[in-house]
Design an enzyme around this catalytic site. Structure first.
Site, mmCIF file in Angstrom:
data_model
loop_
_atom_site.group_PDB
_atom_site.id
_atom_site.type_symbol
_atom_site.label_atom_id
_atom_site.label_comp_id
_atom_site.label_asym_id
_atom_site.label_seq_id
_atom_site.Cartn_x
_atom_site.Cartn_y
_atom_site.Cartn_z
ATOM 1 C CG ASP A 90 -0.247 -8.765 4.753
ATOM 2 O OD1 ASP A 90 -0.186 -9.994 4.538
ATOM 3 O OD2 ASP A 90 0.634 -8.167 5.383
ATOM 4 C CB SER A 91 -1.219 -8.813 -1.000
ATOM 5 O OG SER A 91 -0.281 -7.742 -0.920
ATOM 6 N N GLY A 92 1.169 -9.687 1.204
ATOM 7 C CA GLY A 92 2.606 -9.957 1.233
ATOM 8 C C GLY A 92 3.402 -8.893 0.500
ATOM 9 N N GLY A 93 2.705 -8.028 -0.234
ATOM 10 C CA GLY A 93 3.387 -7.008 -1.025
ATOM 11 C C GLY A 93 4.242 -6.072 -0.183
ATOM 12 C CG PHE A 94 4.201 -3.218 3.825
ATOM 13 C CD1 PHE A 94 4.286 -1.891 3.433
ATOM 14 C CD2 PHE A 94 4.753 -3.587 5.050
ATOM 15 C CE1 PHE A 94 4.899 -0.939 4.244
ATOM 16 C CE2 PHE A 94 5.371 -2.637 5.866
ATOM 17 C CZ PHE A 94 5.440 -1.318 5.457
ATOM 18 C CG ASP B 196 0.010 -3.083 -2.721
ATOM 19 O OD1 ASP B 196 0.459 -4.152 -2.246
ATOM 20 O OD2 ASP B 196 -0.104 -2.049 -2.046
ATOM 21 C CD GLN C 179 0.388 1.522 -2.947
ATOM 22 O OE1 GLN C 179 0.830 2.634 -2.611
ATOM 23 N NE2 GLN C 179 0.440 0.458 -2.145
ATOM 24 N N GLY D 153 0.197 2.658 0.900
ATOM 25 C CA GLY D 153 1.339 3.547 0.760
ATOM 26 C C GLY D 153 1.324 4.753 1.676
ATOM 27 C CG ASP E 247 -3.376 -3.362 9.540
ATOM 28 O OD1 ASP E 247 -3.608 -2.635 8.545
ATOM 29 O OD2 ASP E 247 -2.235 -3.792 9.803
ATOM 30 C CB CYS F 149 -9.565 0.590 30.632
ATOM 31 S SG CYS F 149 -9.424 -0.900 29.643
ATOM 32 C CB CYS G 95 -9.147 -4.454 29.480
ATOM 33 S SG CYS G 95 -7.655 -4.023 30.388
ATOM 34 C CB CYS H 63 -7.988 -1.790 33.449
ATOM 35 S SG CYS H 63 -6.675 -1.046 32.424
#
Lengths: 384, 384
Positions: free
Chosen positions: B93-97, B147, B195, B222, B272, B310, B312, B315
């Site tokens: 991610d960009s770090g913006g959040f 953003d 956005q 957003g 994500d 499942c 996995c 499981c």
């Protein structure tokens, strides 16, 4: 099937031995180090991780398991092996150490120990018979006799009393196993525990009685509780000199690599300790050249694995720099990767000691190990 | 090599799509769910665990990594892939959040955002250009545009201002990547972020400008910040209706299984979220028939795996009874085993959705999934 220990080799120059014994859950090679899965897991590791590390025997704690989830639940789930998904051998302690060390409010009587749960304060009773029944219910392969230990230092009279009681309780445990066997249960091996603290005469007196009892193996109890390495090893040498040659000898609570090698040199076959894995979760690991503190700033850009000589899953893939970052950041994966190394390293250590005994070169292995461990040679930051 | 997304199938009745794109670290199949490895590990899991779960793309957080260990360290260690031992694709991610959500004391200016580290209070600046440079230094395969988001609810004027700035910042980020490429760097793909919060007109206005820019993919920003599922999905449908068909669409921060399926149904290709793994560490896992609270007393003797459907690693081997015991006892292994299931379950979910799209039966899959998820049918204790 009666428990039988096969002695495969004895070192000519030291007391070191190599052997093996069969259990319903596979063969165990000795010298053996048992990781501790206190409440049914070696913290952060799965049974598959233990197997991958070369582990063939695991220790679980009776005291913790009887309180939670309780022996009835474990029995309902088919025993500890099935409950936790562990296919290898298992040894359980008797709970004796925990009821004394985790309980300020315990009451020791001839019948047994009355104690309060460290979880919820509820009252419980553990007796020599109950300890055997609980361990049988857990489905262990090797059970330990319920012993009476005293906090050292203690007046000689207290040590004597504990020795006498330990012997009486040992007899009662054996009798309980006989009763269980008459009921078609109690198939596990049972080890007696020698007591007497650091009083050589008391340890000798204890074993003069205990050694006559039909235990499948004998443990060295009451040691590594603060008495110091040299005194501890002196007692180990003493006990092993007296323990029968044809039965396994288990030194309880020992896990520092130097202690492990020195105990093996004196004739010990089995050990257990939380030290390697507890240290690992706190970011300190033993490597062949000493004790490595993962958070050390010197490792911020160190591309080497924790131990350049180790081929564990962690050392094969991850750098000190990454592990340091994980610990500095408080990431769970750091604890796990360090624990993977810690267990593998102890397994590798006892396997190498075993190979050295079988090859008749234990003394050279021992001095080489001690020299390298003291060298700290790969602990320094790599030249960059 | 230019980033190219290949659209393999589109559902006739819904917006669902199946596709794939190549990265320097392997192919990524869509719909894709990206587990979050915030500071360079998906908590408690190793890269091998992710691979075993079927994961082909991972998200890491620029904000956390720039503060610790810092982009210089990561660059020195050969980039995030090499540093953490992850061979698959990576999106950062960009770090913006984070600079907005983890920092009460941030100062947003046209130049960028001045913020204080949540670790030590030190001052830092993240600009559209710096966010691109940092992500390039981390060695990501897909970078996100920096953003400007506003905390909702916000006055319309604030939303408008954030949209305008997001577009200006998007241009600056693209220009910075061009400069990097002139220097032989900046090879990663770059996605723009739409956005406008829950204001459909503002989202349309944002994309009317953003959509004209040469981004490799577009994200829906957003959303899933408290607006509620139906309003969120309304915006998803709106954005996807306008986003170009031939580029991947990434809905940020979505991870509840129902939201994932509903977003896929509206044309989303990538998502994500920390939700599945964070829940898992706290003892709650999603299974096909709902949300299972592992500590529930009903599971004390339940021999079934977390999810009977499942396959996995958790499981396949462990019972609810054992996992409950691990969580009740606070054992690290519980967090790990639940996390293994959580990641595998999300991977399985998007893979099944993908197969359904490819087979032209997505609508049936979707309704079958939603019905089963609401059924809670295996959540009840087994008859005993």
């Amino acid at each position: 099937m009666p428990f039988s220990f096969k002695l495969q080799a004895e070192d000519a120059a030291t007391g070191a031995r190599a052997g093996c014994f069969a259990t319903p859950h596979g063969e165990v090679l000795t010298p053996a180090f048992m990781p501790v899965g206190t409440v049914g897991s070696v913290k952060s590791l799965s049974p598959d991780d233990l197997t991958a590390a070369g582990c063939d025997i695991l220790l679980c704690n009776t005291y913790h398991l009887m309180l939670r989830p309780g022996v009835d639940t474990v029995r309902k789930m088919g025993g500890m092996h099935r409950f936790m998904g562990w296919d290898g051998a298992m040894l359980t302690d008797s709970g004796g150490f925990q009821v004394m060390s985790l309980n300020e409010l315990n009451r020791v009587r001839e019948e047994g120990v009355e104690f309060r749960s460290h979880l919820d304060g509820s009252r419980h009773m553990l007796s020599p018979e109950e300890a055997i029944r609980v361990q049988d219910g857990l489905g262990t392969d090797i059970a330990m006799s319920f012993d009476h230990l005293v906090r050292l230092p203690a007046p000689p009279a207290d040590v004597r009393e504990a020795v006498d009681r330990t012997v009486r309780w040992a007899r009662r445990g054996l009798e309980e196993r006989t009763r269980l066997r008459e009921d078609g249960r109690g198939h596990m091996a049972l080890f007696g525990i020698n007591q007497g603290g650091t009083d050589a005469a008391e340890r000798a007196r204890c074993f003069s009685e205990l050694g006559a009892l039909p235990f499948d193996g004998f443990a060295l109890g009451g040691l590594w509780v603060g008495e110091g390495r040299s005194l501890g090893l002196e007692m180990v040498e003493r006990d092993c000199g007296e323990f029968p040659r044809e039965k396994p000898r288990y030194l309880m609570g020992v896990g520092h690599p130097v202690d492990v090698i020195e105990a093996i040199a004196r004739g010990v076959d089995m050990m257990d300790c939380v030290l390697p894995t507890r240290n690992a979760r706190r970011g300190t690991v033993f490597i062949d050249s000493g004790r490595l503190v993962v958070r050390n700033a010197a490792y911020a850009h160190d591309e080497r694995p924790l131990d350049p000589e180790c081929d564990c899953a962690t050392c094969r893939k991850y750098t000190r720099a990454y592990l340091r970052h994980l610990f500095i950041s408080g990431e769970l994966l750091g604890m796990r990767l360090a624990s993977v190394h810690a267990v593998h390293h102890m397994m590798s250590l006892v396997r190498r000691a075993r190979a050295a005994v079988l090859d008749g070169r234990f003394s050279a292995f021992r001095s080489g190990f001690l020299e390298k461990f003291a060298s700290r040679e790969t602990l320094a930051a790599a030249a960059s």
